[in-house]
Design a protein around this motif. Structure first.
Motif, PDB file in Angstrom:
ATOM      1  N   ALA A 147      36.299  48.055  49.158  1.00 42.97           N
ATOM      2  CA  ALA A 147      36.000  48.626  47.841  1.00 42.97           C
ATOM      3  C   ALA A 147      35.697  50.117  47.952  1.00 42.97           C
ATOM      4  O   ALA A 147      36.195  50.930  47.162  1.00 42.97           O
ATOM      5  CB  ALA A 147      34.829  47.884  47.201  1.00 42.97           C
ATOM      6  N   ALA A 148      34.891  50.499  48.953  1.00 40.64           N
ATOM      7  CA  ALA A 148      34.561  51.910  49.132  1.00 40.64           C
ATOM      8  C   ALA A 148      35.795  52.719  49.522  1.00 40.64           C
ATOM      9  O   ALA A 148      35.991  53.851  49.058  1.00 40.64           O
ATOM     10  CB  ALA A 148      33.480  52.059  50.189  1.00 40.64           C
ATOM     11  N   ALA A 149      36.671  52.155  50.361  1.00 45.24           N
ATOM     12  CA  ALA A 149      37.886  52.868  50.760  1.00 45.24           C
ATOM     13  C   ALA A 149      38.848  53.029  49.588  1.00 45.24           C
ATOM     14  O   ALA A 149      39.484  54.075  49.445  1.00 45.24           O
ATOM     15  CB  ALA A 149      38.562  52.125  51.907  1.00 45.24           C
ATOM     16  N   LEU A 150      38.941  52.016  48.731  1.00 40.88           N
ATOM     17  CA  LEU A 150      39.818  52.120  47.564  1.00 40.88           C
ATOM     18  C   LEU A 150      39.329  53.182  46.591  1.00 40.88           C
ATOM     19  O   LEU A 150      40.126  53.940  46.036  1.00 40.88           O
ATOM     20  CB  LEU A 150      39.905  50.764  46.862  1.00 40.88           C
ATOM     21  N   SER A 151      38.018  53.239  46.366  1.00 40.06           N
ATOM     22  CA  SER A 151      37.484  54.246  45.443  1.00 40.06           C
ATOM     23  C   SER A 151      37.677  55.657  45.975  1.00 40.06           C
ATOM     24  O   SER A 151      37.769  56.615  45.200  1.00 40.06           O
ATOM     25  CB  SER A 151      35.991  53.980  45.194  1.00 40.06           C
ATOM     26  N   GLU A 152      37.786  55.800  47.286  1.00 43.26           N
ATOM     27  CA  GLU A 152      37.961  57.132  47.882  1.00 43.26           C
ATOM     28  C   GLU A 152      39.434  57.524  47.982  1.00 43.26           C
ATOM     29  O   GLU A 152      39.790  58.678  47.704  1.00 43.26           O
ATOM     30  CB  GLU A 152      37.332  57.154  49.279  1.00 43.26           C
ATOM     31  N   CYS A 153      40.303  56.590  48.368  1.00 40.35           N
ATOM     32  CA  CYS A 153      41.712  56.911  48.624  1.00 40.35           C
ATOM     33  C   CYS A 153      42.613  56.612  47.431  1.00 40.35           C
ATOM     34  O   CYS A 153      43.510  57.395  47.122  1.00 40.35           O
ATOM     35  CB  CYS A 153      42.193  56.138  49.851  1.00 40.35           C
ATOM     36  N   TRP A 154      42.404  55.487  46.778  1.00 41.33           N
ATOM     37  CA  TRP A 154      43.243  55.063  45.665  1.00 41.33           C
ATOM     38  C   TRP A 154      42.377  54.849  44.430  1.00 41.33           C
ATOM     39  O   TRP A 154      42.297  53.735  43.892  1.00 41.33           O
ATOM     40  CB  TRP A 154      43.994  53.771  46.006  1.00 41.33           C
ATOM     41  N   SER A 155      41.735  55.883  43.963  1.00 52.13           N
ATOM     42  CA  SER A 155      40.781  55.749  42.859  1.00 52.13           C
ATOM     43  C   SER A 155      41.454  55.359  41.549  1.00 52.13           C
ATOM     44  O   SER A 155      40.817  54.754  40.676  1.00 52.13           O
ATOM     45  CB  SER A 155      39.995  57.055  42.685  1.00 52.13           C
ATOM     46  N   GLU A 156      42.734  55.699  41.372  1.00 50.70           N
ATOM     47  CA  GLU A 156      43.439  55.384  40.128  1.00 50.70           C
ATOM     48  C   GLU A 156      44.180  54.048  40.191  1.00 50.70           C
ATOM     49  O   GLU A 156      44.813  53.657  39.209  1.00 50.70           O
ATOM     50  CB  GLU A 156      44.442  56.503  39.818  1.00 50.70           C
ATOM     51  N   THR A 157      44.111  53.361  41.288  1.00 47.05           N
ATOM     52  CA  THR A 157      44.841  52.100  41.450  1.00 47.05           C
ATOM     53  C   THR A 157      44.019  50.940  40.914  1.00 47.05           C
ATOM     54  O   THR A 157      42.822  50.824  41.198  1.00 47.05           O
ATOM     55  CB  THR A 157      45.163  51.861  42.932  1.00 47.05           C
ATOM     56  N   ALA A 158      44.669  50.061  40.149  1.00 45.15           N
ATOM     57  CA  ALA A 158      44.005  48.862  39.644  1.00 45.15           C
ATOM     58  C   ALA A 158      43.858  47.849  40.776  1.00 45.15           C
ATOM     59  O   ALA A 158      44.691  47.772  41.682  1.00 45.15           O
ATOM     60  CB  ALA A 158      44.803  48.250  38.496  1.00 45.15           C
ATOM     61  N   VAL A 159      42.793  47.056  40.713  1.00 46.36           N
ATOM     62  CA  VAL A 159      42.472  46.098  41.768  1.00 46.36           C
ATOM     63  C   VAL A 159      42.598  44.686  41.217  1.00 46.36           C
ATOM     64  O   VAL A 159      42.109  44.396  40.118  1.00 46.36           O
ATOM     65  CB  VAL A 159      41.054  46.330  42.320  1.00 46.36           C
ATOM     66  N   GLN A 160      43.249  43.839  41.974  1.00 45.18           N
ATOM     67  CA  GLN A 160      43.328  42.416  41.666  1.00 45.18           C
ATOM     68  C   GLN A 160      42.690  41.650  42.815  1.00 45.18           C
ATOM     69  O   GLN A 160      43.154  41.718  43.944  1.00 45.18           O
ATOM     70  CB  GLN A 160      44.781  41.971  41.485  1.00 45.18           C
ATOM     71  N   ARG A 161      41.600  40.938  42.517  1.00 40.38           N
ATOM     72  CA  ARG A 161      40.959  40.122  43.540  1.00 40.38           C
ATOM     73  C   ARG A 161      41.737  38.831  43.735  1.00 40.38           C
ATOM     74  O   ARG A 161      42.202  38.212  42.777  1.00 40.38           O
ATOM     75  CB  ARG A 161      39.522  39.809  43.150  1.00 40.38           C
ATOM     76  N   CYS A 162      41.876  38.422  44.972  1.00 44.21           N
ATOM     77  CA  CYS A 162      42.569  37.177  45.292  1.00 44.21           C
ATOM     78  C   CYS A 162      41.781  36.008  44.708  1.00 44.21           C
ATOM     79  O   CYS A 162      40.624  35.765  45.085  1.00 44.21           O
ATOM     80  CB  CYS A 162      42.720  37.020  46.801  1.00 44.21           C
ATOM     81  N   LEU A 163      42.392  35.265  43.795  1.00 43.06           N
ATOM     82  CA  LEU A 163      41.693  34.171  43.115  1.00 43.06           C
ATOM     83  C   LEU A 163      41.423  33.003  44.055  1.00 43.06           C
ATOM     84  O   LEU A 163      40.440  32.270  43.865  1.00 43.06           O
ATOM     85  CB  LEU A 163      42.516  33.710  41.910  1.00 43.06           C
ATOM     86  N   VAL A 164      42.256  32.810  45.047  1.00 44.71           N
ATOM     87  CA  VAL A 164      42.008  31.736  46.009  1.00 44.71           C
ATOM     88  C   VAL A 164      40.743  32.028  46.811  1.00 44.71           C
ATOM     89  O   VAL A 164      39.925  31.127  47.057  1.00 44.71           O
ATOM     90  CB  VAL A 164      43.225  31.555  46.933  1.00 44.71           C
ATOM     91  N   HIS A 165      40.558  33.271  47.213  1.00 49.80           N
ATOM     92  CA  HIS A 165      39.338  33.625  47.948  1.00 49.80           C
ATOM     93  C   HIS A 165      38.106  33.515  47.053  1.00 49.80           C
ATOM     94  O   HIS A 165      37.028  33.128  47.517  1.00 49.80           O
ATOM     95  CB  HIS A 165      39.458  35.044  48.511  1.00 49.80           C
ATOM     96  N   VAL A 166      38.245  33.849  45.773  1.00 52.91           N
ATOM     97  CA  VAL A 166      37.115  33.681  44.855  1.00 52.91           C
ATOM     98  C   VAL A 166      36.758  32.207  44.743  1.00 52.91           C
ATOM     99  O   VAL A 166      35.572  31.834  44.747  1.00 52.91           O
ATOM    100  CB  VAL A 166      37.457  34.279  43.478  1.00 52.91           C
ATOM    101  N   GLN A 167      37.736  31.351  44.648  1.00 52.68           N
ATOM    102  CA  GLN A 167      37.483  29.912  44.623  1.00 52.68           C
ATOM    103  C   GLN A 167      36.738  29.459  45.878  1.00 52.68           C
ATOM    104  O   GLN A 167      35.783  28.673  45.801  1.00 52.68           O
ATOM    105  CB  GLN A 167      38.796  29.146  44.503  1.00 52.68           C
ATOM    106  N   ARG A 168      37.184  29.932  47.025  1.00 51.27           N
ATOM    107  CA  ARG A 168      36.531  29.543  48.277  1.00 51.27           C
ATOM    108  C   ARG A 168      35.090  30.018  48.317  1.00 51.27           C
ATOM    109  O   ARG A 168      34.200  29.289  48.788  1.00 51.27           O
ATOM    110  CB  ARG A 168      37.309  30.113  49.461  1.00 51.27           C
ATOM    111  N   ASN A 169      34.850  31.235  47.848  1.00 52.16           N
ATOM    112  CA  ASN A 169      33.484  31.750  47.852  1.00 52.16           C
ATOM    113  C   ASN A 169      32.576  30.926  46.955  1.00 52.16           C
ATOM    114  O   ASN A 169      31.430  30.630  47.304  1.00 52.16           O
ATOM    115  CB  ASN A 169      33.480  33.214  47.407  1.00 52.16           C
TER     116      ASN A 169
END
Length: 375
Positions: A147-169
């Motif tokens: 998350a920190a690397a994305l905000s620094e390098c790709w700040s304008e890029t939209a993020v999609q969280r993997c729904l399978v990993h959210v289910q596992r969590n």
């Protein structure tokens, strides 16, 4: 010879291939080292990417002969050059190999690049992301540092969280069989994530999460204070005055609430990405790349860490979009060790002095003359 490319021109009486230059007419016979090295590298990669044994990988004789002739191939370090192409979506993930972690970026069916590190962290992710232009959407499992690397390098890029990993969590927090009705209802919401295919269904899911909080929100805020009659859980610190009574239920809800508010659960359903077929999971990199890497390591189990890393690099390189022929990566330094000059030997730090066979008076040993008993 004039330096032009030689062509085959029959064989000698000993059976060796003869070569002739069509320009100047000169000829030579013997082995072609470049052809031999190319054949050895092809056999090496065929064994490394396949499932056969070393003896059957090529006509080199025994497995020991195969290892001896292809030992230099481990020195080649393949690298994917950056093309500067802007992709609609990029999936990123990491795989651990011994004490190393390999961060991988994939676009569609091709590997974009990788980065070795000790663990997933911001600096390692940033070193990988900086090589490529920012895509429109990045799909990630939400590992540490990303998350920190994305905000620094790709700040304008939209993020999609993997729904399978959210289910596992969510299942990790609640277990597969929660004891309370609130836990069972929240688990049903988590399981429904991967069945959402339309914006209306996503809105209904978010409304269901809000309804769950309206009904069971008190459990999320419930606290237990330390007292003589209260039994503290094992994870509570000794100086902690209170803790959340339903800690794991709270963590599961807070995860879904945080991702829902950030808008990273249903990015793939946004209207601005219609027609791009944005993925909602990292299944492409998990099942298509990481699974194959684990298969290679399992097939050739017993390799050291450096050889495991090289095997992973070769697979990723060969599955990039336009890999160069492996033979073009061969350099002289790969198969011919550097010569040690006299100057190099003199520049080395002197080690401990070795024992010699000479006699030294410092040790009480020297050549004596005369009779020892003479006075």
């Amino acid at each position: 010879m004039c330096g032009q490319t030689l062509v085959r021109n029959g064989k000698t009486s000993a059976g060796k291939q003869r070569y002739r230059c069509l320009n100047c007419g000169s000829s030579r016979s013997g082995e072609r080292p470049d052809v031999s090295r190319r054949a050895e590298l092809e056999a090496f990669l065929g064994w490394l990417m396949g499932t056969t044994g070393q003896a059957a990988a090529a006509s080199f004789g025994t497995a020991r002969s195969f290892r001896r002739r292809t030992a230099w191939c481990w020195n080649i370090v393949p690298r994917i050059p950056a093309t500067g192409e802007v992709h609609d979506q990029i999936q990123v993930d990491g795989i651990y190999v011994g004490s190393w972690c390999c961060l991988i970026a994939v676009a569609g069916e091709h590997v974009l690049g990788w980065q070795w590190c000790d663990t997933e962290k911001k600096t390692a992710w940033a070193a990988l992301l900086q090589r490529f232009p920012a895509p429109r959407v990045v799909i990630t499992d939400g590992g540490s540092g990303i998350a920190a690397a994305l905000s620094e390098c790709w700040s304008e890029t939209a993020v999609q969280r993997c729904l399978v990993h959210v289910q596992r969590n969510v299942r990790t927090y609640l277990t597969s069989r929660p004891r309370t009705e609130a836990g069972r209802a929240l688990l049903r919401l988590g399981r429904a994530l991967t069945r959402i295919n339309a914006p209306a269904e996503a809105a209904a899911w978010l409304a269901g999460l809000n309804a769950w909080h309206q009904e069971h929100g008190a459990l999320v805020k419930a606290r237990t204070y330390r007292a003589a009659t209260a039994v503290a859980p094992g994870w509570v610190r000794s100086n902690q005055a209170w803790w959340y009574t339903h800690d794991r239920l709270r963590k599961a809800y807070r995860l879904l609430e945080r991702l829902g508010q950030a808008g990273t659960l249903f990015t793939y359903l946004s209207r601005e990405y219609n027609g791009l077929d944005i993925a909602s999971t990292t299944n492409r990199i998990e099942g298509g790349t990481n699974a194959q890497l684990r298969l290679i390591l399992r097939t050739h189990r017993g390799m050291g860490e450096e050889h495991q890393k090289r095997a992973i690099e070769w697979y990723l390189y060969l599955h990039s979009e336009q890999p160069r022929p492996p033979a073009t990566l061969i350099e002289t330094s790969h198969y011919r060790p550097a010569k040690r000059t006299t100057q190099t030997l003199q520049e080395q730090e002197p080690g401990p002095e070795l024992y010699s066979t000479g006699l030294s008076p410092d040790e009480g040993l020297w050549h004596r003359t005369g009779w020892a008993g003479r006075t």
